[in-house]
Design an enzyme around this catalytic site. Structure first.
Site, PDB file in Angstrom:
ATOM      1  N   SER A   1      -2.389  -1.906 -15.347  1.00  0.00           N
ATOM      2  CA  SER A   1      -2.773  -1.988 -13.935  1.00  0.00           C
ATOM      3  C   SER A   1      -4.242  -1.621 -13.771  1.00  0.00           C
ATOM      4  O   SER A   1      -4.961  -1.453 -14.760  1.00  0.00           O
ATOM      5  CB  SER A   1      -1.869  -1.117 -13.093  1.00  0.00           C
ATOM      6  OG  SER A   1      -1.926   0.183 -13.578  1.00  0.00           O
TER       7      SER A   1
ATOM      8  N   TYR B   1      30.500 -10.646 -18.273  1.00  0.00           N
ATOM      9  CA  TYR B   1      30.136 -11.907 -17.625  1.00  0.00           C
ATOM     10  C   TYR B   1      29.863 -12.972 -18.693  1.00  0.00           C
ATOM     11  O   TYR B   1      30.332 -14.096 -18.610  1.00  0.00           O
ATOM     12  CB  TYR B   1      28.900 -11.687 -16.745  1.00  0.00           C
ATOM     13  CG  TYR B   1      28.479 -12.933 -15.995  1.00  0.00           C
ATOM     14  CD1 TYR B   1      28.969 -13.187 -14.720  1.00  0.00           C
ATOM     15  CD2 TYR B   1      27.589 -13.845 -16.557  1.00  0.00           C
ATOM     16  CE1 TYR B   1      28.592 -14.326 -14.023  1.00  0.00           C
ATOM     17  CE2 TYR B   1      27.209 -14.982 -15.874  1.00  0.00           C
ATOM     18  CZ  TYR B   1      27.712 -15.216 -14.605  1.00  0.00           C
ATOM     19  OH  TYR B   1      27.341 -16.344 -13.926  1.00  0.00           O
ATOM     20  N   ASP B   2      29.112 -12.556 -19.724  1.00  0.00           N
ATOM     21  CA  ASP B   2      28.797 -13.496 -20.802  1.00  0.00           C
ATOM     22  C   ASP B   2      30.064 -14.035 -21.455  1.00  0.00           C
ATOM     23  O   ASP B   2      30.141 -15.207 -21.805  1.00  0.00           O
ATOM     24  CB  ASP B   2      27.935 -12.813 -21.881  1.00  0.00           C
ATOM     25  CG  ASP B   2      26.523 -12.609 -21.388  1.00  0.00           C
ATOM     26  OD1 ASP B   2      26.189 -13.180 -20.325  1.00  0.00           O
ATOM     27  OD2 ASP B   2      25.768 -11.875 -22.040  1.00  0.00           O
TER      28      ASP B   2
ATOM     29  N   CYS C   1      10.473  27.204  -5.175  1.00  0.00           N
ATOM     30  CA  CYS C   1      11.697  27.990  -5.282  1.00  0.00           C
ATOM     31  C   CYS C   1      11.601  28.728  -6.607  1.00  0.00           C
ATOM     32  O   CYS C   1      11.124  28.171  -7.597  1.00  0.00           O
ATOM     33  CB  CYS C   1      12.884  27.020  -5.296  1.00  0.00           C
ATOM     34  SG  CYS C   1      14.396  27.720  -5.921  1.00  0.00           S
TER      35      CYS C   1
ATOM     36  N   LYS D   1      -7.741  -9.242  -4.238  1.00  0.00           N
ATOM     37  CA  LYS D   1      -6.582  -8.626  -4.898  1.00  0.00           C
ATOM     38  C   LYS D   1      -5.335  -9.078  -4.152  1.00  0.00           C
ATOM     39  O   LYS D   1      -5.069  -8.631  -3.036  1.00  0.00           O
ATOM     40  CB  LYS D   1      -6.710  -7.108  -4.907  1.00  0.00           C
ATOM     41  CG  LYS D   1      -5.592  -6.445  -5.696  1.00  0.00           C
ATOM     42  CD  LYS D   1      -5.897  -4.975  -5.909  1.00  0.00           C
ATOM     43  CE  LYS D   1      -4.880  -4.310  -6.810  1.00  0.00           C
ATOM     44  NZ  LYS D   1      -3.548  -4.308  -6.280  1.00  0.00           N
TER      45      LYS D   1
HETATM   46  S1  IVH Z   1      -6.428  -8.168 -13.063  1.00  0.00           S
HETATM   47  C1  IVH Z   1      -5.731  -5.345 -16.778  1.00  0.00           C
HETATM   48  N1  IVH Z   1      -6.882  -9.520 -10.883  1.00  0.00           N
HETATM   49  O1  IVH Z   1      -3.118  -5.866  -9.094  1.00  0.00           O
HETATM   50  C2  IVH Z   1      -5.577  -5.641 -15.334  1.00  0.00           C
HETATM   51  N2  IVH Z   1      -4.985  -8.084 -10.903  1.00  0.00           N
HETATM   52  O2  IVH Z   1      -3.275  -2.952  -9.451  1.00  0.00           O
HETATM   53  C3  IVH Z   1      -5.192  -7.037 -15.048  1.00  0.00           C
HETATM   54  N3  IVH Z   1      -3.669  -8.142  -8.847  1.00  0.00           N
HETATM   55  O3  IVH Z   1      -0.821  -5.593 -11.733  1.00  0.00           O
HETATM   56  C4  IVH Z   1      -5.036  -7.308 -13.618  1.00  0.00           C
HETATM   57  N4  IVH Z   1      -4.892  -9.641  -7.784  1.00  0.00           N
HETATM   58  O4  IVH Z   1      -0.526  -7.538 -10.054  1.00  0.00           O
HETATM   59  C5  IVH Z   1      -6.095  -8.629 -11.484  1.00  0.00           C
HETATM   60  N5  IVH Z   1      -7.419 -10.826  -9.048  1.00  0.00           N
HETATM   61  C6  IVH Z   1      -6.614  -9.943  -9.640  1.00  0.00           C
HETATM   62  C7  IVH Z   1      -5.472  -9.420  -8.989  1.00  0.00           C
HETATM   63  C8  IVH Z   1      -4.696  -8.481  -9.661  1.00  0.00           C
HETATM   64  C9  IVH Z   1      -3.819  -8.864  -7.723  1.00  0.00           C
HETATM   65  C10 IVH Z   1      -2.597  -7.165  -9.081  1.00  0.00           C
HETATM   66  C11 IVH Z   1      -1.862  -7.320 -10.389  1.00  0.00           C
HETATM   67  C12 IVH Z   1      -2.002  -5.997 -11.079  1.00  0.00           C
HETATM   68  C13 IVH Z   1      -2.333  -5.089  -9.948  1.00  0.00           C
HETATM   69  C14 IVH Z   1      -3.108  -3.889 -10.441  1.00  0.00           C
END
Ligand code: IVH
Length: 722
Positions: A104, A58-59, A467, A140
């Site tokens: 995460s 493609y490039d 198994c 969250k």
């Molecule tokens: S702090 C080192 N704050 O949740 C961790 N994450 O399960 C930094 N997320 O990958 C993440 N709201 O996509 C943080 N207020 C919030 C958040 C948040 C949503 C998501 C984010 C992360 C995931 C972890």
């Protein structure tokens, strides 16, 4: 345009004259032809998610097109691919390595988990009962995390999370979001700022988008999160621009200077820079306040115009966050307190047995499809034989007094990304002809091997059936090949589960090395003559295979598919040994029962008896050694990146013993690891330092035996410059 025509055109383009030699008459025809081709490939790639040529091909087309336009600007038309708003220069999204990994969060489900979280922090930091810990409590957001890099106040890169270490460059698309400033407001912004947060789509926008998609006969998204992801992964940023995406800033990556010393201070700073932050964010001063926050947000959840799946608590003081650090891939200083799982009622139509990569059986319930929390669920895990019978060991357990029969009305639960499960049976609705499921005594694979139940750690019969075919069981081989080619392992584009099954059945690919010899064998196989394949797709697949001949050590170790060696463990092993040779030599020694090699592996953080037993079993088997040997001839394994550090202890192995006075042992270990050292559990001749506090016992004696340098806590702190 048909694939055949495209193939023909591409073949033709390879014999075309150099741009410099084109006449004006040829230029016109050539530009038209390239425009059609590029548009067709864009459609295959972006709208159908089924590219017909490789990125490199493609490039090359793009490059030729641009070169012609540059030489003959008088031929550039308004609808030229180069004039599309936000059009990307080429190919797929480029990869971006995150300067600071995107990790995460650990999850809390019950209030007690939150109490434990705070207590752990208190212990780790050695805080007294009266010392206050402030937390930033935030919703969250259920979207996609994004890292925005600003240099000199200007947005330079926007990258998705990807696997945490490397994401995709979606800068052009992110620039279309009104919540993302192209320039940071305010004076004296640090030279480098990485602002992280969540891209999301409102529920209202999601519903409206699905209406439009339905009307146009296009993909309908399952939930706002998927529609946000789909909208962001558009090659044409003009499409992203037409989809209303929002962004909340809540975290940071690399910062050349810190504009605040608390999480709440950083949130204030994000706002001053021009970002939106979540208005429900609150500073809490006790665990009681955190739990009250969770309850309050849960009540509001349904009324919010965006999806949230819990709340997040973060230690507010950044110096404490730094001291607390991380355990594997999650911070000690933050936790996600999830909302209870969503449930729905439906009928169980059938039960099937799935044989996993390691031969373990999972009974899968086939349901009358049902929406649970915005996602259609058709399959559920029924865990194991005892779960179906309603008799419990110490693992997963169905509600007391219940068993599961085919035809039952069941309550299905889905929590976050966890596989949906049946948690209860509505006995009143059990039909007379409901069928008791008889767990198979033989593996459904063609070998019909006997099924055994795994032993538990205490040597009793466990609930999981397996198994006994091991590497002779074709199901296990197929499952391993699927894992091998999957995104988290070798990530071979175009070699998904269906293709693996097809290649395996045809006996073209029976073990990993066969994938790499496939292109050379194709003159015999003639893959392009099979349904679903054309010359271009075969070329794509082979190019994807070639691209993956270089592989990072941690991915390679994970791809071997050893039991108990998931991605995190693979990363620990890769970092611990550095190179494939060192790791492989160690595994062969471990398999032979070499005490020293076992002790060395055991000394790695988070590696214990289970992983060692699994590595021993895997490399103890000559068939597996053969698979590995044939595979390593086909690929180049790239050494693991050692944690970067200039500290005096980088690369050294340290053992802590006795009680420390200035910090807890956990904190000392975490600090050593941050500075690039390995904190081991036992002393061997490979240990560089033993840090001994009062009450040190046998480890001190071991240090003397091996001639290892012994430090007091203060000497240690001096050494690391604290
Ligand atoms: S702090 C080192 N704050 O949740 C961790 N994450 O399960 C930094 N997320 O990958 C993440 N709201 O996509 C943080 N207020 C919030 C958040 C948040 C949503 C998501 C984010 C992360 C995931 C972890």
């Amino acid at each position: 345009m048909t694939d055949h025509k495209l193939d023909h055109m591409i073949a033709k383009s390879k014999t075309l004259s150099p741009v410099d030699e084109l006449t004006k008459a040829q230029v016109k025809v050539e530009l038209k032809r390239l425009t059609l081709e590029l548009e067709s490939h864009d459609k295959h790639y972006y709208q159908e998610d089924a590219p017909k040529i490789t990125d490199a091909e493609y490039d090359a087309l793009r490059k030729r097109f641009n070169a012609i336009e540059a030489r003959f600007p008088e031929f550039v038309t308004g609808d030229s691919p180069s004039q599309k708003i936000g059009a990307q220069p080429s190919g797929r999204f480029a990869k971006v390595r995150h300067a600071v990994p995107m990790l995460s969060l650990d999850n809390a489900f019950a209030e007690d988990d939150v109490v434990d979280f705070a207590a752990r922090i208190r212990r780790f930091l050695r805080l007294g009962d009266d010392d206050k810990i402030d937390f930033s409590a935030e919703p969250k957001i259920d979207g996609l995390s994004m890292s925005l890099r600003y240099e000199g106040g200007e947005l330079v890169t926007a990258a998705t999370r990807g696997d945490g270490a490397e994401g995709e460059d979606v800068t052009a698309n992110i620039r279309t979001l009104k919540d993302v400033p192209k320039l940071l407001k305010g004076r004296n912004v640090p030279e480098v700022c990485e602002v992280r947060g969540e891209v999301y789509m409102t529920k209202q926008a999601f519903l409206a988008l699905n209406e439009r998609q339905k009307a146009a006969g296009d993909t309908v998204f399952a939930n706002p999160r998927n529609s946000a992801a789909g909208s962001l992964r558009q090659k044409d940023a003009a499409i992203t621009a037409s989809r209303p995406l929002g962004f909340f800033a809540y975290a940071w990556g690399q910062m050349s200077a810190m504009p605040a010393d608390t999480q709440s201070g950083m949130i204030g700073w994000f706002e001053r820079c021009g970002f939106r932050t979540n208005p429900l964010t609150k500073l809490c001063h006790s665990v009681e306040q955190l739990i009250a926050f969770h309850r309050k947000i849960e009540e509001q959840r349904g009324k919010l115009d965006y999806d949230i799946d819990g709340v997040v608590y973060k230690v507010d003081r950044i110096d404490w966050q730094e001291r607390l650090g991380f355990v594997s891939r999650t911070p000690r200083w933050a936790i996600a307190h999830k909302f209870p799982a969503e449930r729905a009622i439906t009928v169980l139509r059938d039960i099937e047995i799935q044989v996993g990569r390691t031969g373990s059986f999972t009974p899968v319930g086939k349901l009358e499809p049902i929406g649970v929390g915005g996602v259609i669920v058709q399959n559920v895990t029924l865990h194991n034989e005892d779960y179906i019978k309603g008799i419990g060991g110490d693992g997963e357990q169905l509600r007391e007094g219940r068993d599961i029969r085919i035809g039952d009305t069941v309550i299905v639960q889905r929590a976050g990304d966890v596989i949906p499960q049946v948690v209860d049976v509505v006995l009143d609705k059990r039909p007379r002809n409901a069928k008791v499921f008889h767990f198979p005594k033989k593996c459904p694979c063609p070998l019909h091997t006997d099924v055994v139940r795994e032993e538990t750690a205490t040597g009793e019969e466990g609930a999981r059936a397996r198994c006994t075919g091991e590497f002779a069981c074709p199901y296990q081989k197929i499952e391993h090949l699927k894992l091998f080619a999957s995104r988290r392992a070798f990530d071979i584009e175009g070699l998904g589960e269906k293709q693996i099954e097809f290649f395996f059945e045809k006996e073209w690919v029976r073990e990993p090395a066969d994938i790499f010899t496939l292109p050379a064998r194709n003159n015999r196989i003639r893959l392009e003559e099979n349904e679903g394949y054309g010359e271009t797709s075969v070329r794509n697949l082979f190019a994807a295979i070639e691209e993956r001949r270089r592989i990072a050590l941690e991915r390679f170790i994970f791809a071997l598919g050893m039991r108990h060696v998931g991605e995190t463990t693979a990363l620990v092993l890769a970092r611990g040994y550095g190179s494939w040779k060192a790791f492989h030599d160690a595994c062969l020694k471990v398999a032979k029962g070499d005490e020293e090699a076992i002790a060395e592996m055991d000394a790695l953080d988070q590696i214990g008896d289970t992983v060692i037993a699994s590595i021993k079993a895997y490399f103890g088997e000559s068939h597996n050694r053969g698979i590995v040997e044939r595979l390593t001839k086909e690929v180049t394994i790239v050494d693991a990146e050692k944690p970067k550090s200039n500290s005096a202890i980088a690369g050294k192995t340290v053992v802590f013993t006795g009680s420390l006075e200035k910090m807890t042992r956990d904190e000392a270990k975490a600090m050593a690891e941050r500075l690039g050292a390995k904190a081991a559990g036992s002393v061997s001749k490979k240990t560089d330092y033993v840090v001994a506090g009062p009450g040190a016992g046998s480890k001190l004696a071991d240090a003397k035996k091996h001639g290892v340098e012994v430090l007091t806590e203060d000497e240690w702190l001096d050494l690391i410059g604290q």
